[in-house]
Design a protein around this motif. Structure first.
Motif, PDB file in Angstrom:
ATOM      1  N   ASP A 179       7.849 -11.317  -0.837  1.00 22.72           N
ATOM      2  CA  ASP A 179       8.869 -11.918  -1.702  1.00 22.72           C
ATOM      3  C   ASP A 179       8.279 -12.995  -2.612  1.00 22.72           C
ATOM      4  O   ASP A 179       8.812 -13.267  -3.689  1.00 22.72           O
ATOM      5  CB  ASP A 179      10.006 -12.517  -0.873  1.00 22.72           C
ATOM      6  N   GLN A 180       7.159 -13.597  -2.185  1.00 23.11           N
ATOM      7  CA  GLN A 180       6.482 -14.615  -2.990  1.00 23.11           C
ATOM      8  C   GLN A 180       5.511 -14.000  -3.995  1.00 23.11           C
ATOM      9  O   GLN A 180       4.830 -14.714  -4.717  1.00 23.11           O
ATOM     10  CB  GLN A 180       5.732 -15.591  -2.086  1.00 23.11           C
ATOM     11  N   GLY A 181       5.416 -12.664  -3.995  1.00 27.91           N
ATOM     12  CA  GLY A 181       4.574 -11.981  -4.965  1.00 27.91           C
ATOM     13  C   GLY A 181       3.256 -11.460  -4.429  1.00 27.91           C
ATOM     14  O   GLY A 181       2.433 -10.939  -5.189  1.00 27.91           O
ATOM     15  N   THR A 182       3.015 -11.592  -3.145  1.00 29.85           N
ATOM     16  CA  THR A 182       1.779 -11.085  -2.549  1.00 29.85           C
ATOM     17  C   THR A 182       1.872  -9.576  -2.392  1.00 29.85           C
ATOM     18  O   THR A 182       2.873  -9.077  -1.891  1.00 29.85           O
ATOM     19  CB  THR A 182       1.554 -11.732  -1.158  1.00 29.85           C
ATOM     20  N   PRO A 183       0.862  -8.833  -2.803  1.00 26.29           N
ATOM     21  CA  PRO A 183       0.884  -7.375  -2.581  1.00 26.29           C
ATOM     22  C   PRO A 183       1.003  -7.071  -1.087  1.00 26.29           C
ATOM     23  O   PRO A 183       0.484  -7.816  -0.251  1.00 26.29           O
ATOM     24  CB  PRO A 183      -0.464  -6.899  -3.129  1.00 26.29           C
ATOM     25  N   ILE A 184       1.666  -5.988  -0.758  1.00 24.19           N
ATOM     26  CA  ILE A 184       1.971  -5.681   0.640  1.00 24.19           C
ATOM     27  C   ILE A 184       0.717  -5.561   1.501  1.00 24.19           C
ATOM     28  O   ILE A 184       0.701  -6.046   2.639  1.00 24.19           O
ATOM     29  CB  ILE A 184       2.874  -4.440   0.752  1.00 24.19           C
ATOM     30  N   GLU A 185      -0.343  -4.959   0.984  1.00 22.03           N
ATOM     31  CA  GLU A 185      -1.566  -4.823   1.769  1.00 22.03           C
ATOM     32  C   GLU A 185      -2.165  -6.187   2.075  1.00 22.03           C
ATOM     33  O   GLU A 185      -2.625  -6.442   3.189  1.00 22.03           O
ATOM     34  CB  GLU A 185      -2.599  -3.948   1.046  1.00 22.03           C
ATOM     35  N   CYS A 210      -0.020  -8.058   4.653  1.00 23.24           N
ATOM     36  CA  CYS A 210      -0.281  -7.560   6.010  1.00 23.24           C
ATOM     37  C   CYS A 210      -1.569  -8.150   6.557  1.00 23.24           C
ATOM     38  O   CYS A 210      -1.627  -8.571   7.721  1.00 23.24           O
ATOM     39  CB  CYS A 210      -0.322  -6.036   6.029  1.00 23.24           C
ATOM     40  N   ARG A 211      -2.597  -8.213   5.732  1.00 28.91           N
ATOM     41  CA  ARG A 211      -3.881  -8.777   6.183  1.00 28.91           C
ATOM     42  C   ARG A 211      -3.730 -10.259   6.502  1.00 28.91           C
ATOM     43  O   ARG A 211      -4.272 -10.746   7.492  1.00 28.91           O
ATOM     44  CB  ARG A 211      -4.954  -8.550   5.109  1.00 28.91           C
ATOM     45  N   ILE A 212      -2.990 -10.984   5.683  1.00 28.76           N
ATOM     46  CA  ILE A 212      -2.758 -12.412   5.925  1.00 28.76           C
ATOM     47  C   ILE A 212      -2.049 -12.612   7.260  1.00 28.76           C
ATOM     48  O   ILE A 212      -2.438 -13.469   8.060  1.00 28.76           O
ATOM     49  CB  ILE A 212      -1.948 -13.038   4.769  1.00 28.76           C
ATOM     50  N   VAL A 213      -1.023 -11.822   7.514  1.00 24.43           N
ATOM     51  CA  VAL A 213      -0.260 -11.953   8.761  1.00 24.43           C
ATOM     52  C   VAL A 213      -1.159 -11.644   9.965  1.00 24.43           C
ATOM     53  O   VAL A 213      -1.105 -12.339  10.977  1.00 24.43           O
ATOM     54  CB  VAL A 213       0.997 -11.069   8.745  1.00 24.43           C
ATOM     55  N   ILE A 257       6.934 -10.535  12.998  1.00 26.92           N
ATOM     56  CA  ILE A 257       5.755 -10.214  12.188  1.00 26.92           C
ATOM     57  C   ILE A 257       6.195  -9.632  10.835  1.00 26.92           C
ATOM     58  O   ILE A 257       5.688 -10.017   9.783  1.00 26.92           O
ATOM     59  CB  ILE A 257       4.838  -9.219  12.937  1.00 26.92           C
ATOM     60  N   ALA A 258       7.139  -8.698  10.878  1.00 28.48           N
ATOM     61  CA  ALA A 258       7.641  -8.075   9.648  1.00 28.48           C
ATOM     62  C   ALA A 258       8.324  -9.099   8.751  1.00 28.48           C
ATOM     63  O   ALA A 258       8.172  -9.046   7.525  1.00 28.48           O
ATOM     64  CB  ALA A 258       8.602  -6.943   9.998  1.00 28.48           C
ATOM     65  N   ALA A 259       9.042 -10.039   9.342  1.00 25.71           N
ATOM     66  CA  ALA A 259       9.723 -11.078   8.553  1.00 25.71           C
ATOM     67  C   ALA A 259       8.705 -11.945   7.820  1.00 25.71           C
ATOM     68  O   ALA A 259       8.911 -12.320   6.655  1.00 25.71           O
ATOM     69  CB  ALA A 259      10.612 -11.928   9.458  1.00 25.71           C
ATOM     70  N   ARG A 260       7.593 -12.271   8.481  1.00 29.80           N
ATOM     71  CA  ARG A 260       6.551 -13.070   7.832  1.00 29.80           C
ATOM     72  C   ARG A 260       5.929 -12.295   6.680  1.00 29.80           C
ATOM     73  O   ARG A 260       5.697 -12.845   5.595  1.00 29.80           O
ATOM     74  CB  ARG A 260       5.474 -13.464   8.856  1.00 29.80           C
ATOM     75  N   ALA A 261       5.674 -11.001   6.884  1.00 30.60           N
ATOM     76  CA  ALA A 261       5.131 -10.183   5.795  1.00 30.60           C
ATOM     77  C   ALA A 261       6.111 -10.133   4.628  1.00 30.60           C
ATOM     78  O   ALA A 261       5.708 -10.216   3.470  1.00 30.60           O
ATOM     79  CB  ALA A 261       4.829  -8.769   6.299  1.00 30.60           C
ATOM     80  N   ARG A 262       7.391 -10.023   4.950  1.00 30.15           N
ATOM     81  CA  ARG A 262       8.395  -9.971   3.885  1.00 30.15           C
ATOM     82  C   ARG A 262       8.412 -11.273   3.084  1.00 30.15           C
ATOM     83  O   ARG A 262       8.540 -11.254   1.858  1.00 30.15           O
ATOM     84  CB  ARG A 262       9.780  -9.708   4.453  1.00 30.15           C
ATOM     85  N   GLU A 263       8.267 -12.418   3.758  1.00 26.90           N
ATOM     86  CA  GLU A 263       8.199 -13.702   3.045  1.00 26.90           C
ATOM     87  C   GLU A 263       7.075 -13.686   2.021  1.00 26.90           C
ATOM     88  O   GLU A 263       7.264 -14.108   0.881  1.00 26.90           O
ATOM     89  CB  GLU A 263       7.931 -14.850   4.031  1.00 26.90           C
ATOM     90  N   LEU A 264       5.908 -13.222   2.448  1.00 24.53           N
ATOM     91  CA  LEU A 264       4.753 -13.189   1.547  1.00 24.53           C
ATOM     92  C   LEU A 264       4.979 -12.230   0.385  1.00 24.53           C
ATOM     93  O   LEU A 264       4.647 -12.548  -0.761  1.00 24.53           O
ATOM     94  CB  LEU A 264       3.494 -12.816   2.331  1.00 24.53           C
ATOM     95  N   ILE A 298       4.694  -1.280   6.020  1.00 20.39           N
ATOM     96  CA  ILE A 298       3.890  -2.176   6.858  1.00 20.39           C
ATOM     97  C   ILE A 298       3.370  -1.439   8.094  1.00 20.39           C
ATOM     98  O   ILE A 298       2.355  -1.833   8.651  1.00 20.39           O
ATOM     99  CB  ILE A 298       4.621  -3.489   7.224  1.00 20.39           C
ATOM    100  N   GLY A 299       4.046  -0.366   8.463  1.00 18.93           N
ATOM    101  CA  GLY A 299       3.519   0.486   9.527  1.00 18.93           C
ATOM    102  C   GLY A 299       2.297   1.246   9.051  1.00 18.93           C
ATOM    103  O   GLY A 299       1.300   1.357   9.767  1.00 18.93           O
ATOM    104  N   GLU A 300       2.347   1.757   7.823  1.00 21.29           N
ATOM    105  CA  GLU A 300       1.202   2.470   7.255  1.00 21.29           C
ATOM    106  C   GLU A 300       0.014   1.532   7.048  1.00 21.29           C
ATOM    107  O   GLU A 300      -1.137   1.952   7.157  1.00 21.29           O
ATOM    108  CB  GLU A 300       1.600   3.131   5.941  1.00 21.29           C
ATOM    109  N   ALA A 301       0.320   0.251   6.757  1.00 26.86           N
ATOM    110  CA  ALA A 301      -0.741  -0.746   6.588  1.00 26.86           C
ATOM    111  C   ALA A 301      -1.246  -1.244   7.944  1.00 26.86           C
ATOM    112  O   ALA A 301      -2.136  -2.082   8.000  1.00 26.86           O
ATOM    113  CB  ALA A 301      -0.226  -1.921   5.761  1.00 26.86           C
ATOM    114  N   ARG A 302      -0.680  -0.716   9.015  1.00 22.92           N
ATOM    115  CA  ARG A 302      -1.066  -1.020  10.398  1.00 22.92           C
ATOM    116  C   ARG A 302      -0.815  -2.464  10.800  1.00 22.92           C
ATOM    117  O   ARG A 302      -1.514  -3.019  11.649  1.00 22.92           O
ATOM    118  CB  ARG A 302      -2.512  -0.634  10.660  1.00 22.92           C
TER     119      ARG A 302
END
Length: 111
Positions: A71-77, A80-83, A62-69, A37-41
């Protein structure tokens, strides 16, 4: 810095108090996730004098919210954009509310 200064920073959401290992442990994730998530800025951790990543409580939320997404199957990139967009929307709504409150306090416009 005195001990009193250090203790006052414990309440500061932006103070980089957590090491990468501790941050990953608190989030229940891996250090690799934090690097990704750091590389994804999504977040940019501060660096200690020794070059180690340090995270703030705000960054951990912020990282916890990205992790939730993720974990729900959203690609990491995409996660990150959603957050980022959620954060921008929240800030815009806060600013709009401030403007509405200021306009109400100023009273009706003069004709």
């Amino acid at each position: 810095m005195t001990a009193d200064d250090s203790f006052s920073r414990l309440d500061d959401d932006d103070y980089p108090a957590y090491t990468m290992g501790r941050a990953a442990e608190m989030l229940g994730t891996t250090q690799g996730f934090l690097r990704a998530i750091g590389e994804a800025r999504l977040i940019t951790p501060l660096r200690s004098e020794g070059g180690h990543r340090r995270y703030s409580r705000y960054q951990l939320r912020i990282a916890a919210r990205a992790r939730e997404l993720v974990d729900q199957g959203t690609p990491i990139e995409a996660a990150c954009r959603i957050v980022i967009l959620e954060d921008q929307l929240e800030e815009a709504q806060r600013i709009n509310a401030e403007h509405r409150n200021a306009a109400k306090a100023a009273g009706p416009p003069l004709a």
